[in-house]
Enzyme design. Sequence first.
Site, PDB file in Angstrom:
ATOM      1  CG  HIS A  87       1.830   3.458  -2.011  1.00 23.43           C
ATOM      2  ND1 HIS A  87       2.021   4.678  -2.279  1.00 23.43           N
ATOM      3  CD2 HIS A  87       2.883   2.621  -2.811  1.00 23.43           C
ATOM      4  CE1 HIS A  87       2.955   4.878  -2.998  1.00 23.43           C
ATOM      5  NE2 HIS A  87       3.601   3.384  -3.468  1.00 23.43           N
ATOM      6  CG  ASP A 223       0.644   7.037  -0.190  1.00 21.71           C
ATOM      7  OD1 ASP A 223       1.069   6.310   0.719  1.00 21.71           O
ATOM      8  OD2 ASP A 223       0.493   6.900  -1.436  1.00 21.71           O
ATOM      9  CB  SER A 657       6.573   5.096  -4.100  1.00 23.53           C
ATOM     10  OG  SER A 657       5.621   5.529  -4.679  1.00 23.53           O
TER      11      SER A 657
HETATM   12  N1  ARG Z   1       0.308   4.699  -7.796  1.00 25.17           N
HETATM   13  C1  ARG Z   1       1.095   4.771  -6.758  1.00 25.17           C
HETATM   14  C2  ARG Z   1       2.461   3.707  -7.290  1.00 25.17           C
HETATM   15  O1  ARG Z   1       2.631   3.313  -8.373  1.00 25.17           O
HETATM   16  C3  ARG Z   1       0.660   4.267  -5.555  1.00 25.17           C
HETATM   17  C4  ARG Z   1      -0.153   3.156  -5.413  1.00 25.17           C
HETATM   18  C5  ARG Z   1      -0.620   2.613  -4.176  1.00 25.17           C
HETATM   19  N2  ARG Z   1      -2.105   3.039  -4.078  1.00 25.17           N
HETATM   20  C6  ARG Z   1      -3.295   2.291  -4.460  1.00 25.17           C
HETATM   21  N3  ARG Z   1      -4.432   3.062  -4.139  1.00 25.17           N
HETATM   22  N4  ARG Z   1      -3.200   1.145  -5.060  1.00 25.17           N
HETATM   23  O2  ARG Z   1       3.080   3.181  -6.357  1.00 25.17           O
HETATM   24  N1  ASP Z   2       3.612   4.958  -6.927  1.00 28.17           N
HETATM   25  C1  ASP Z   2       4.924   4.721  -7.431  1.00 28.17           C
HETATM   26  C2  ASP Z   2       5.940   4.007  -6.601  1.00 28.17           C
HETATM   27  O1  ASP Z   2       5.363   3.164  -5.576  1.00 28.17           O
HETATM   28  C3  ASP Z   2       5.618   5.918  -8.151  1.00 28.17           C
HETATM   29  C4  ASP Z   2       5.354   6.216  -9.508  1.00 28.17           C
HETATM   30  O2  ASP Z   2       5.150   5.057 -10.274  1.00 28.17           O
HETATM   31  O3  ASP Z   2       5.274   7.153  -9.831  1.00 28.17           O
HETATM   32  O4  ASP Z   2       6.968   3.902  -6.531  1.00 28.17           O
END
Ligand code: ARG
Ligand code: ASP
Length: 722
Positions: A87, A223, A657
Amino acid sequence: MARKFFVLVLILKFLFNVFVYADEGMWIPLLLEKYNFEDMKAKGFKLTAEDIYSVNKTSMKDAIVIFGRGCTGEMISEKGLLITNHHCGYGQIQRHSSLENDYLTHGFWAKDMSQELPNPGLTVTFLISMEDVTEKVLQGVSDKITEAERYQIIKKNIDKITSEAVKNTHYKARVESFYNGNQYFLFINEVFEDVRLVGTPPSSIGKFGGDTDNWMWPRHTGDFALFRVYCGKDGKPAPYSKDNVPLKPRKYFPISMKGVVEGDFTMVFGYPGSTSQYIPSFAVQEIMNETDPARILIRGKKLDIINQAMESSPLTRIQYSAKAASIANGWKKWIGEIRGLKRLNAIERKINFETEFQKWADSTKTDDKNYSNILSKYKELYAQRSKYNFASIYINEAGLGCDAILLTVRLRSFENLKNADKNTVEALAKEAKSKGDGIFKDYDEQTDKKLFIEMTRLYYNNVPAEFHPAYFSMIGKFSKKHSDPIVAFADYCYSKSVFANKARFEKFVNELSPKSYSILQKDPIYVLMKDYIAVFQDKISNQIDKIDYVIDSLDRIYMKAQMEFQPNRLFFPDANFTLRVTYGQVSSYYPADAIKYNYFTTITGIMEKDNPDIYDYDVPKKLKELYINKDFGSYADKDGNLRVAFIATNHTTGGNSGSPVLNAYGELVGINFDRNWEGTMSDIMYDPEMCRNIILDIRYALFVIDKYAGAKHLIEEMDLRY
Ligand code: ARG
Ligand code: ASP
């Protein structure tokens, strides 16, 4: 007797470890020795603080980078190989994708270095050193001067410090404020700008579960993505060139093949973006009752439209996938955040704290110290801020929230067309072409128009008239003849504006001349944009900036006061996208009564979720075969299970991330990529019972690279520890 004593010690140790030290905190690597090392050791860490951060010898920090603008990445080979999240590289992967070469759907693996794909604009940033420069930054600052003077002096000092720090080097310097302006650190960075895509799994692995599983545990997302950092022949950063060579990093992480078990020490070393741990109850109230709900409502509407469009055609799926992911990510996080804050009674807890604080402040008032009115000032400021905050969210998220109007925002330089000479016109046309290409590559006119209708409707209905753009008068006109004047308004805008249609836009740009200026002044979307911006500048940002200015200085004083109020508490500074260490333990949790979530997931869970009818759950055939044949190579755990992800109590946030997750010996055991939904309020209030970070088991990444993609040559570059 001796035995009883031993048991008592054991119990005490258990209590001490588990209850006294919550795993909250994002710590400054330079200060670990001073504040955290004993605790880290008690939790199982086996190395020294110098192994993590040192200026004199190579240390772990030399293997870690800021990836792009908002993620972390780390080096895993001596040939500049970098791993981060799928991502985090999503934008790049999406940009390389087309219907012919759909890397989002099918993945991409360079067979050798010559096939690696360059990514203009993408950088990675290494930290060379950091230093406490508080004294230098605050030189000349005293209690006698005004806030404005303070600001000016600090700015001047910082400019001086940064320019001196990197004189005659190719390094970059930045100074960041910690504890809301009570402490300052200087960071010296080295920035590389030739970063190439090496490999990525298909979305059906790298984004498995999509936005449905996002922010959730149990999780089965692979990921990760691989990039490579290139430099000039002299080892220094250089712009992209065929002649560049792979970077030989000062340090790269060895990879553990042993995995983790419950209770294991883990450490996350990366770039957490921002947290708000020390804000007053009024600020928490604003987030829970105003900011989050407004954004959730707007984004929910957008997602309804975009998701439907993405289901309708493979092209729109490619075009809107990155946009949808980023809209959905915030939307879902905020929903979780509100729930978590409610469950924790966050506002009540803050108020209780504030009551005690107030008593203390009133009783310790002296001639040169008076913290008594901090909270009442906050209360007043947040009350004033409310309506501007609301309108500003609506302008940014809804008013300027579709692509046609976004293009006009990006092309505000068109204002210079008036009386422009030939060179200016040419330059503007060039800029317009490139910005237009950027938008129209991923633009579907019908979808954008639907978005425009719903966003305009929300703005029109929910935002007080004092913040309406003047051009909304058109809606009033349409209401005489049309049952849905907003739809009529959209019909008008999208049939007339040059920004709503690719062919019209290209024609307009090809014929660009000073006369185009008068066309623009009649172009409905352009005019609407100008009116939104006028509202924002004249009626919102003026006011909100003034309020925030006072809040900022209050934050600084309140932070200092809280530290004086609780002198025995170890305060970690809020995240500010600087390098931090957070540590904790691998740990399962209880999300709700009678439910226990185990600390790891396996490939079996992927097969359980398999559903060919849903894009996000459509398990690739090859992965199924590997599963059926149990062809896991050396990547399975002791019991023969192929683990996909695990969770721990490390306190992380957005920006973490892609961060390396390391075991007690500094070996890479996983890649951080998310948090659980029950724990997303950890940016504001951490709960050791509920907050978990979600980590890709590095062995699953290796399995995908080796067995799924057949890219064994990449595994051979790495340093695996059995
Ligand atoms: N929640 C994670 C972060 O805040 C991953 C986001 C990417 N994935 C998604 N399905 N949108 O970055
Ligand atoms: N998914 C988040 C990021 O892209 C990590 C988090 O917010 O825990 O940094």
